[in-house]
Enzyme design. Structure first.
Site, PDB file in Angstrom:
ATOM      1  N   GLY A  20       0.791  -1.237   0.000  1.00 25.98           N
ATOM      2  CA  GLY A  20       0.000   0.000   0.000  1.00 25.98           C
ATOM      3  C   GLY A  20       0.813   1.270   0.000  1.00 25.98           C
ATOM      4  O   GLY A  20       0.341   2.305   0.474  1.00 25.98           O
ATOM      5  N   SER A  21       2.037   1.234  -0.571  1.00 23.04           N
ATOM      6  CA  SER A  21       2.814   2.481  -0.573  1.00 23.04           C
ATOM      7  C   SER A  21       2.209   3.500  -1.546  1.00 23.04           C
ATOM      8  O   SER A  21       2.283   4.706  -1.311  1.00 23.04           O
ATOM      9  CB  SER A  21       4.289   2.217  -0.883  1.00 23.04           C
ATOM     10  OG  SER A  21       4.453   1.767  -2.199  1.00 23.04           O
ATOM     11  N   ASN A  22       1.604   3.044  -2.617  1.00 20.17           N
ATOM     12  CA  ASN A  22       0.906   3.984  -3.518  1.00 20.17           C
ATOM     13  C   ASN A  22      -0.341   4.548  -2.854  1.00 20.17           C
ATOM     14  O   ASN A  22      -0.658   5.724  -3.018  1.00 20.17           O
ATOM     15  CB  ASN A  22       0.543   3.308  -4.842  1.00 20.17           C
ATOM     16  CG  ASN A  22       1.713   3.282  -5.801  1.00 20.17           C
ATOM     17  OD1 ASN A  22       2.116   4.325  -6.306  1.00 20.17           O
ATOM     18  ND2 ASN A  22       2.278   2.109  -6.020  1.00 20.17           N
ATOM     19  N   MET A  95      -4.240  -7.394  -6.617  1.00 18.79           N
ATOM     20  CA  MET A  95      -3.797  -8.576  -7.354  1.00 18.79           C
ATOM     21  C   MET A  95      -4.933  -9.476  -7.846  1.00 18.79           C
ATOM     22  O   MET A  95      -4.763 -10.681  -7.983  1.00 18.79           O
ATOM     23  CB  MET A  95      -2.828  -9.392  -6.483  1.00 18.79           C
ATOM     24  CG  MET A  95      -1.597  -8.624  -6.061  1.00 18.79           C
ATOM     25  SD  MET A  95      -0.666  -7.980  -7.465  1.00 18.79           S
ATOM     26  CE  MET A  95       0.163  -9.469  -7.997  1.00 18.79           C
ATOM     27  N   ASN A 112      -5.484   2.355 -12.866  1.00 17.78           N
ATOM     28  CA  ASN A 112      -4.491   1.450 -12.269  1.00 17.78           C
ATOM     29  C   ASN A 112      -3.096   2.027 -12.467  1.00 17.78           C
ATOM     30  O   ASN A 112      -2.867   2.808 -13.375  1.00 17.78           O
ATOM     31  CB  ASN A 112      -4.586   0.089 -12.981  1.00 17.78           C
ATOM     32  CG  ASN A 112      -3.604  -0.935 -12.439  1.00 17.78           C
ATOM     33  OD1 ASN A 112      -3.412  -1.029 -11.215  1.00 17.78           O
ATOM     34  ND2 ASN A 112      -2.969  -1.696 -13.309  1.00 17.78           N
ATOM     35  N   HIS A 114       0.866   0.753 -13.090  1.00 14.56           N
ATOM     36  CA  HIS A 114       1.637  -0.427 -13.482  1.00 14.56           C
ATOM     37  C   HIS A 114       3.118  -0.045 -13.594  1.00 14.56           C
ATOM     38  O   HIS A 114       3.439   0.991 -14.165  1.00 14.56           O
ATOM     39  CB  HIS A 114       1.114  -0.967 -14.820  1.00 14.56           C
ATOM     40  CG  HIS A 114       1.829  -2.199 -15.259  1.00 14.56           C
ATOM     41  ND1 HIS A 114       1.597  -3.434 -14.684  1.00 14.56           N
ATOM     42  CD2 HIS A 114       2.799  -2.388 -16.177  1.00 14.56           C
ATOM     43  CE1 HIS A 114       2.392  -4.331 -15.249  1.00 14.56           C
ATOM     44  NE2 HIS A 114       3.134  -3.726 -16.155  1.00 14.56           N
ATOM     45  N   ASP A 150      -3.762  -4.561 -18.180  1.00 12.70           N
ATOM     46  CA  ASP A 150      -2.811  -3.461 -18.408  1.00 12.70           C
ATOM     47  C   ASP A 150      -2.886  -2.881 -19.824  1.00 12.70           C
ATOM     48  O   ASP A 150      -1.859  -2.525 -20.420  1.00 12.70           O
ATOM     49  CB  ASP A 150      -1.361  -3.932 -18.113  1.00 12.70           C
ATOM     50  CG  ASP A 150      -1.209  -4.429 -16.679  1.00 12.70           C
ATOM     51  OD1 ASP A 150      -1.869  -3.873 -15.791  1.00 12.70           O
ATOM     52  OD2 ASP A 150      -0.438  -5.385 -16.453  1.00 12.70           O
ATOM     53  N   GLU A 179       6.405   6.143  -9.018  1.00 10.72           N
ATOM     54  CA  GLU A 179       4.966   5.824  -8.964  1.00 10.72           C
ATOM     55  C   GLU A 179       4.273   6.734  -7.957  1.00 10.72           C
ATOM     56  O   GLU A 179       3.182   7.235  -8.192  1.00 10.72           O
ATOM     57  CB  GLU A 179       4.753   4.362  -8.550  1.00 10.72           C
ATOM     58  CG  GLU A 179       5.167   3.356  -9.601  1.00 10.72           C
ATOM     59  CD  GLU A 179       4.863   1.926  -9.162  1.00 10.72           C
ATOM     60  OE1 GLU A 179       3.805   1.668  -8.586  1.00 10.72           O
ATOM     61  OE2 GLU A 179       5.717   1.049  -9.401  1.00 10.72           O
TER      62      GLU A 179
HETATM   63  C1  GRF Z   1       3.365  -1.196  -7.554  1.00 15.06           C
HETATM   64  O1  GRF Z   1       4.619  -1.406  -8.150  1.00 15.06           O
HETATM   65  C2  GRF Z   1       2.309  -1.047  -8.604  1.00 15.06           C
HETATM   66  O2  GRF Z   1       2.756  -0.423  -9.767  1.00 15.06           O
HETATM   67  C3  GRF Z   1       1.936  -2.477  -8.902  1.00 15.06           C
HETATM   68  O3  GRF Z   1       1.987  -3.122  -7.641  1.00 15.06           O
HETATM   69  C4  GRF Z   1       2.896  -2.424  -6.791  1.00 15.06           C
HETATM   70  C5  GRF Z   1       2.133  -2.063  -5.562  1.00 15.06           C
HETATM   71  O4  GRF Z   1       2.950  -1.510  -4.573  1.00 15.06           O
HETATM   72  N1  GRF Z   1       0.659  -2.568  -9.554  1.00 15.06           N
HETATM   73  P1  GRF Z   1       2.309  -0.830  -3.280  1.00 15.06           P
HETATM   74  O5  GRF Z   1       1.378  -1.856  -2.641  1.00 15.06           O
HETATM   75  O6  GRF Z   1       1.571   0.381  -3.716  1.00 15.06           O
HETATM   76  O7  GRF Z   1       3.476  -0.508  -2.395  1.00 15.06           O
END
Ligand code: GRF
Length: 194
Positions: A20-22, A95, A112, A114, A150, A179
């Site tokens: 969940g870093s994004n 996922m 999304n 990617h 994608d 990202e």
């Molecule tokens: C990221 O690299 C994103 O691009 C891909 O899965 C990863 C998720 O990372 N779809 P996080 O859970 O957001 O840290």
């Protein structure tokens, strides 16, 4: 800055399965009273997803959806999105594949992130494949979600240079940093069309 009257409010749900870093970077960027985009809900198919901790930290709702039965799971997600008046879904390391029916019912309002320069390197194990092919550049892409993996319309991309010494791991770290900057920018870009 004064809040504008009559501007549209975008309520966002972020779907995760892991770190969940994004999600965190979206929360940091949009947790601001004057923002017209707000993150209202975290959904996860994985009860152990590390990113679920951000619900408590940022005081927002979270929901775990079991994916034993995909049809049922999507039905539950849809009703949860409706209940919370969500009008944008952001996938961030989610996922599970979404069915055509689910995507259509959200009418193009699913995006999304990617970790490659799409249309190159769709799918999993992106960084390993990029390194194996000795590419000089990779990067990340924010795109709309359609029924092919994608493959939806690209919103924004960021290119990242690959050094000779880079491994899948170092490249993944470099791209993840980008990202975190790209995802909020992409939301701001599509805001007028939402
Ligand atoms: C990221 O690299 C994103 O691009 C891909 O899965 C990863 C998720 O990372 N779809 P996080 O859970 O957001 O840290």
């Amino acid at each position: 800055m004064a809040k504008l009257i009559g501007v549209k409010k975008i309520n966002t749900a972020v779907l995760i399965s892991g770190t969940g870093s994004n999600l965190r970077s979206l929360l940091v960027f949009f947790t601001n009273k004057n923002s017209n985009i707000s993150i209202k809900l975290i959904l996860s198919n994985n009860p152990k997803a590390e990113g679920l901790k951000y619900a408590k930290i940022f005081k927002i709702k979270k929901k775990i959806i079991s994916y034993k039965n995909q049809k049922l799971a999507e039905k539950k997600i849809l009703s949860c999105l409706k209940r919370n008046k969500i009008n944008l879904v952001c996938l961030a390391g989610f996922m599970r594949l979404l069915s055509r029916k689910f995507i259509n019912s959200f009418n193009g309002k699913i995006i999304n992130i990617h970790p490659s320069l799409l249309p190159k390197y769709k799918g999993l194990n992106t960084h390993e494949r990029v390194i194996k092919k000795k590419e000089r550049y990779s990067g990340c892409t924010v795109h709309y979600v359609n029924h092919k993996v994608d493959s939806g319309k690209i919103i924004m991309q960021k290119k990242v240079r690959i050094n000779k010494k880079d491994t899948a791991e170092t490249l993944s770290k470099k791209i993840l940093k980008q990202e975190h900057l790209l995802y909020p920018k992409a939301l701001l870009k599509i805001y007028p069309n939402l």
